[in-house]
Write an enzyme that holds these catalytic residues in place. Structure first.
Site, mmCIF file in Angstrom:
data_model
loop_
_atom_site.group_PDB
_atom_site.id
_atom_site.type_symbol
_atom_site.label_atom_id
_atom_site.label_comp_id
_atom_site.label_asym_id
_atom_site.label_seq_id
_atom_site.Cartn_x
_atom_site.Cartn_y
_atom_site.Cartn_z
ATOM 1 N N TYR A 137 0.868 -1.177 0.000
ATOM 2 C CA TYR A 137 0.000 0.000 0.000
ATOM 3 C C TYR A 137 0.903 1.225 0.000
ATOM 4 O O TYR A 137 1.523 1.565 1.006
ATOM 5 C CB TYR A 137 -0.902 -0.035 1.237
ATOM 6 C CG TYR A 137 -1.984 1.029 1.294
ATOM 7 C CD1 TYR A 137 -2.189 1.947 0.268
ATOM 8 C CD2 TYR A 137 -2.828 1.105 2.397
ATOM 9 C CE1 TYR A 137 -3.179 2.902 0.335
ATOM 10 C CE2 TYR A 137 -3.829 2.060 2.476
ATOM 11 C CZ TYR A 137 -3.999 2.951 1.447
ATOM 12 O OH TYR A 137 -4.983 3.905 1.522
ATOM 13 N N LYS A 165 -1.310 -1.202 -4.072
ATOM 14 C CA LYS A 165 -2.392 -0.223 -4.046
ATOM 15 C C LYS A 165 -1.728 1.129 -4.176
ATOM 16 O O LYS A 165 -1.001 1.574 -3.285
ATOM 17 C CB LYS A 165 -3.205 -0.320 -2.746
ATOM 18 C CG LYS A 165 -4.332 0.728 -2.667
ATOM 19 C CD LYS A 165 -5.124 0.639 -1.382
ATOM 20 C CE LYS A 165 -6.182 1.745 -1.339
ATOM 21 N NZ LYS A 165 -6.978 1.716 -0.097
#
Length: 296
Positions: A137, A165
């Site tokens: 992330y 992400k």
């Protein structure tokens, strides 16, 4: 494991007495899957995991894991932290703690700003220790740690790292470099709702989107339109969903999303836990207005 499509990072609904409303969580999760979501994320930042007790986090993951197993879709679980040793220990135990989990969503170390070399060493250690594949992330406006395209490609090449992400607040040079050279089997998922459309246009595989709670089927339609090369439809829909995404983040996430879900009768309260505060009535009304406009 290939991750494609729209994943919904579930909010954690709260009952009127402040407890976690697990029945509402299960119904909400089922509804977004019914509308075409490719999978779910439990204990992402949208789920307020830092405000949940250990027992509440366990209950949330159990509900999500059972539903994903029943539906045959992947579940990602937010895990890890800025300390490498503690994060590695948590990830090593994750598969046993959450049976059937497809992967862990792990944030770049926050606050400590270890530099690119330190970040790579951190994820190298986590990938070796983890019992499940990792999705990095990357959200530098929260972590304080920027990464170049070259560093992201090094992360993408690590064994047991299957995706990112990507949430840098825009479509930047690093994103273009990553999408141009990402290895086969590595998924780039948009994490900034308002710039999902241009990332999809450049070849991103999908997104992990809080605002997809509110218009799951339309975000799925957007991803499928870009994948099919239907530029006219994708561009027009992308512009409309960008407006909704901006409205959904008019207050700190997930306050507006929860306000809309409550107004729709999908969760019992709009409540968030401190240090977050509920969204204002005008913020919720604006999101509802834009949401209704998607169908016209």
């Amino acid at each position: 494991m290939e991750l494609k499509g729209i994943f919904v990072p579930l909010v954690t609904p709260f009952a009127a007495d402040g407890s976690v409303a697990l029945d509402a969580l299960e119904k909400l999760a089922g509804s977004v899957l019914d509308d075409g979501a490719a999978g779910l994320v439990a204990l992402g930042t949208t789920g307020e995991p830092a405000a949940l007790s250990a027992d509440e986090r366990r209950a949330v993951t159990e509900v999500c894991a059972a539903l994903c197993a029943e539906r045959g879709v992947p579940l990602l679980v937010g895990a890890g932290g800025p300390g490498t040793a503690a994060a590695a220990e948590e990830l090593a135990a994750l598969a046993g703690r959450v049976p059937g989990v497809a992967g862990a969503l792990v944030t770049v170390p926050s606050f400590v700003r270890p530099g690119e070399a330190g970040t790579l060493a951190h994820f190298r250690a986590l990938a070796e220790a983890s019992s499940v594949p990792l999705v990095v992330y990357h959200i530098p406006y929260r972590t304080g740690q920027a990464l170049s395209g070259a560093a992201l490609l090094e992360l993408a090449a690590l064994p047991n790292v299957v995706g990112v992400k990507y949430a840098t607040g825009g479509v930047d040079q690093a994103a273009v470099e990553l999408l141009a050279a990402a290895p086969a089997g590595f998924s780039v998922l948009g994490g900034d709702d308002a710039v999902l459309a241009p990332l999809l246009a450049l070849g991103a595989d999908g997104g992990i989107l809080a605002s997809a709670h509110l218009a799951t089927a339309r975000f799925v339609e957007l991803a499928e339109a870009w994948r099919a090369g239907d530029v006219a439809r994708a561009r027009a829909l992308g512009h409309r969903l960008t407006g909704l995404a901006v409205a959904a983040f008019a207050a700190p996430n997930p306050a507006v999303v929860k306000g809309v879900l409550h107004a729709q009768g999908r969760i019992p309260t709009p409540d968030v836990r401190l240090p977050l505060l509920p969204a204002g009535a005008a913020e919720v009304a604006r999101a509802l207005e834009l949401l209704s406009g998607l169908d016209h």
